[in-house]
Design an enzyme around this catalytic site. Structure first.
Site, PDB file in Angstrom:
ATOM      1  N   THR A  82     109.274  13.759   6.006  1.00 40.74           N
ATOM      2  CA  THR A  82     108.553  13.994   7.308  1.00 40.74           C
ATOM      3  C   THR A  82     109.471  13.958   8.565  1.00 40.74           C
ATOM      4  O   THR A  82     109.345  14.792   9.366  1.00 40.74           O
ATOM      5  CB  THR A  82     107.520  12.905   7.465  1.00 40.74           C
ATOM      6  OG1 THR A  82     106.718  12.703   6.309  1.00 40.74           O
ATOM      7  CG2 THR A  82     106.569  13.121   8.809  1.00 40.74           C
ATOM      8  N   THR A  83     110.587  12.843   8.574  1.00 42.55           N
ATOM      9  CA  THR A  83     111.342  12.693   9.618  1.00 42.55           C
ATOM     10  C   THR A  83     112.344  13.995   9.899  1.00 42.55           C
ATOM     11  O   THR A  83     112.979  14.341  11.025  1.00 42.55           O
ATOM     12  CB  THR A  83     112.151  11.751   9.602  1.00 42.55           C
ATOM     13  OG1 THR A  83     111.354  10.382   9.413  1.00 42.55           O
ATOM     14  CG2 THR A  83     112.928  11.509  10.641  1.00 42.55           C
ATOM     15  N   TYR A 123      95.271  16.754   4.268  1.00 46.54           N
ATOM     16  CA  TYR A 123      94.487  17.507   4.635  1.00 46.54           C
ATOM     17  C   TYR A 123      93.189  17.501   3.682  1.00 46.54           C
ATOM     18  O   TYR A 123      92.076  17.461   4.030  1.00 46.54           O
ATOM     19  CB  TYR A 123      94.834  18.704   5.064  1.00 46.54           C
ATOM     20  CG  TYR A 123      93.806  19.792   5.752  1.00 46.54           C
ATOM     21  CD1 TYR A 123      93.697  19.438   7.017  1.00 46.54           C
ATOM     22  CD2 TYR A 123      93.342  21.053   5.079  1.00 46.54           C
ATOM     23  CE1 TYR A 123      92.850  20.255   7.762  1.00 46.54           C
ATOM     24  CE2 TYR A 123      92.408  21.578   5.859  1.00 46.54           C
ATOM     25  CZ  TYR A 123      92.207  21.332   7.106  1.00 46.54           C
ATOM     26  OH  TYR A 123      91.239  22.203   7.758  1.00 46.54           O
ATOM     27  N   TYR A 183     104.563   8.437  -2.341  1.00 46.55           N
ATOM     28  CA  TYR A 183     104.615   8.142  -0.583  1.00 46.55           C
ATOM     29  C   TYR A 183     103.245   8.332  -0.484  1.00 46.55           C
ATOM     30  O   TYR A 183     102.375   9.030  -0.269  1.00 46.55           O
ATOM     31  CB  TYR A 183     105.455   9.214  -0.049  1.00 46.55           C
ATOM     32  CG  TYR A 183     105.614   9.064   1.531  1.00 46.55           C
ATOM     33  CD1 TYR A 183     105.364   7.975   2.212  1.00 46.55           C
ATOM     34  CD2 TYR A 183     106.049  10.322   2.244  1.00 46.55           C
ATOM     35  CE1 TYR A 183     105.433   7.856   3.441  1.00 46.55           C
ATOM     36  CE2 TYR A 183     106.291  10.036   3.533  1.00 46.55           C
ATOM     37  CZ  TYR A 183     105.880   8.855   4.209  1.00 46.55           C
ATOM     38  OH  TYR A 183     106.087   8.902   5.502  1.00 46.55           O
ATOM     39  N   ARG A 228      99.142   9.978   8.265  1.00 43.79           N
ATOM     40  CA  ARG A 228      99.214  11.495   8.430  1.00 43.79           C
ATOM     41  C   ARG A 228      98.708  12.521   7.420  1.00 43.79           C
ATOM     42  O   ARG A 228      98.405  13.438   7.577  1.00 43.79           O
ATOM     43  CB  ARG A 228     100.962  11.471   7.969  1.00 43.79           C
ATOM     44  CG  ARG A 228     101.980  11.146   9.228  1.00 43.79           C
ATOM     45  CD  ARG A 228     103.334  11.501   8.798  1.00 43.79           C
ATOM     46  NE  ARG A 228     104.108  11.165   9.676  1.00 43.79           N
ATOM     47  CZ  ARG A 228     104.497  11.802  10.857  1.00 43.79           C
ATOM     48  NH1 ARG A 228     103.903  13.092  11.027  1.00 43.79           N
ATOM     49  NH2 ARG A 228     105.651  11.318  11.754  1.00 43.79           N
ATOM     50  N   LYS A 247     106.681   4.310  -1.665  1.00 44.14           N
ATOM     51  CA  LYS A 247     106.847   4.211  -0.383  1.00 44.14           C
ATOM     52  C   LYS A 247     105.707   3.975   0.408  1.00 44.14           C
ATOM     53  O   LYS A 247     104.977   4.889   0.337  1.00 44.14           O
ATOM     54  CB  LYS A 247     107.877   5.510   0.262  1.00 44.14           C
ATOM     55  CG  LYS A 247     107.991   5.369   1.688  1.00 44.14           C
ATOM     56  CD  LYS A 247     108.450   6.534   2.412  1.00 44.14           C
ATOM     57  CE  LYS A 247     108.756   6.473   3.733  1.00 44.14           C
ATOM     58  NZ  LYS A 247     109.251   7.864   4.446  1.00 44.14           N
ATOM     59  N   ILE A 305     112.765   2.725   3.502  1.00 48.75           N
ATOM     60  CA  ILE A 305     113.159   4.260   3.800  1.00 48.75           C
ATOM     61  C   ILE A 305     112.810   4.269   5.382  1.00 48.75           C
ATOM     62  O   ILE A 305     111.776   4.620   5.923  1.00 48.75           O
ATOM     63  CB  ILE A 305     112.241   5.296   3.176  1.00 48.75           C
ATOM     64  CG1 ILE A 305     112.775   5.259   1.507  1.00 48.75           C
ATOM     65  CG2 ILE A 305     112.678   6.695   3.650  1.00 48.75           C
ATOM     66  CD1 ILE A 305     112.031   6.259   0.653  1.00 48.75           C
TER      67      ILE A 305
END
Length: 297
Positions: free
Chosen positions: A48-49, A111, A137, A142, A166, A208
């Site tokens: 994502t980052t 989503y 994850y 999000r 994660k 992370i």
């Protein structure tokens, strides 16, 4: 399945852009060198980052190629491979080139908000599509869906190449439940810099990290001290970053950490829409904290 050690501090690598918004591969090389020289235990690419949703497929391939070439096997490289179409994720895992990649990080589908059974079936398909180790994850803020401890543990027990999660749910009780009841070959990794220290005291194996992009030496030291049960010294470092943990995310990730890396001279302060740089008022607060820490930016 190859063995991989994800204990310590992994860094969710940002993607540097030039002023024209093209990927700055020279800056990317500098950033990877900076991580290699300052104690980072492994790199997570295209998470994502990295602003991955805004990258083209060609850019993604080039970024992976540059990072793998620079790392040269010195530390593990974990690649983000996720999505909300299970068939597409499976196809990618079966057909892409994963040379130089040591593990996969795969986010819960976003989503479309699958049920817990849907999450289980998704990861069953992901696990069966690759021989690489898989890190789950969970980041409901999000994705719109939380993977419960029960589902995480079910996946961990049934699929041997699923080696860790994660966890970025923010639910300490849920994370503790996973740590308490997990199989021996499965681990919990913090997905949130701010709760890494308390999670390590509960039995997590590291983080992370976003803040590690800018401060790999300092934050990896905190993680190592915590893992060595030197909680007093680890807590001191943790508390020194407390204000930054919040400030880095006020204007969205990775706007905060990119502003610091820009001030340090590593990158242009550029993001791709819909993300924008952190506000000047936010950065002035960041700068004040850095000055108090005797970190010059």
């Amino acid at each position: 399945m190859a063995d991989i050690n994800l204990k310590g501090m992994g860094v969710a690598l940002i993607t540097p852009f030039k002023e024209d918004e093209s990927v700055d591969y020279e800056a990317l090389n500098r950033l990877v060198d900076y991580q290699l020289q300052n104690g980072t235990d492994y790199l997570v690419v295209l998470g994502t980052t990295a602003e991955t949703p805004t990258l083209t497929e060609d850019e993604k391939r080039d970024i992976v190629r540059v990072v793998v070439s620079k790392v040269k096997g010195r530390i593990p490289v974990v690649l983000g491979v996720g999505g909300n179409c299970t068939r597409s994720v499976v196809d990618k895992l079966k057909n892409d080139d994963f040379a130089g990649i040591d593990a996969i990080l795969s986010v819960t589908p976003y989503y479309n908000k699958p049920s817990q059974e849907g999450l289980y079936q998704h990861y069953k398909a992901v696990s069966g599509a690759t021989k690489l180790p898989v890190v789950l994850y969970n980041v409901p803020g999000r994705t719109g869906v939380n993977m419960t401890a029960e589902t995480t543990l079910r996946i961990a027990r049934e699929f041997k190449n699923v080696i860790a999660v994660k966890e970025a749910s923010g639910n300490i009780t849920q994370m503790d439940d996973i740590i308490k009841n997990k199989p021996a070959n499965f681990n919990v990794i913090s997905g949130d810099d701010g709760i890494t220290f308390p999670l390590i005291t509960l039995g997590a194996i590291g983080v992370i990290s976003v803040i590690g992009n800018a401060f790999p030496r300092e934050f990896s030291r905190m993680v190592r001290l915590g893992l060595a049960s030197d909680y007093d010294n680890a807590r001191t470092i943790h508390h020194s970053f407390t204000e930054l943990f919040d400030l880095l995310f006020v204007d969205g990730n990775p706007a905060g950490v990119k502003s610091i890396l820009n001030a340090m001279g590593y990158i242009e302060n550029k993001l791709r829409l819909p993300l924008v740089p952190t506000r000047i008022t936010t950065f002035e607060k960041i700068r004040t904290v850095l000055n108090q820490l005797n970190i010059k930016c």
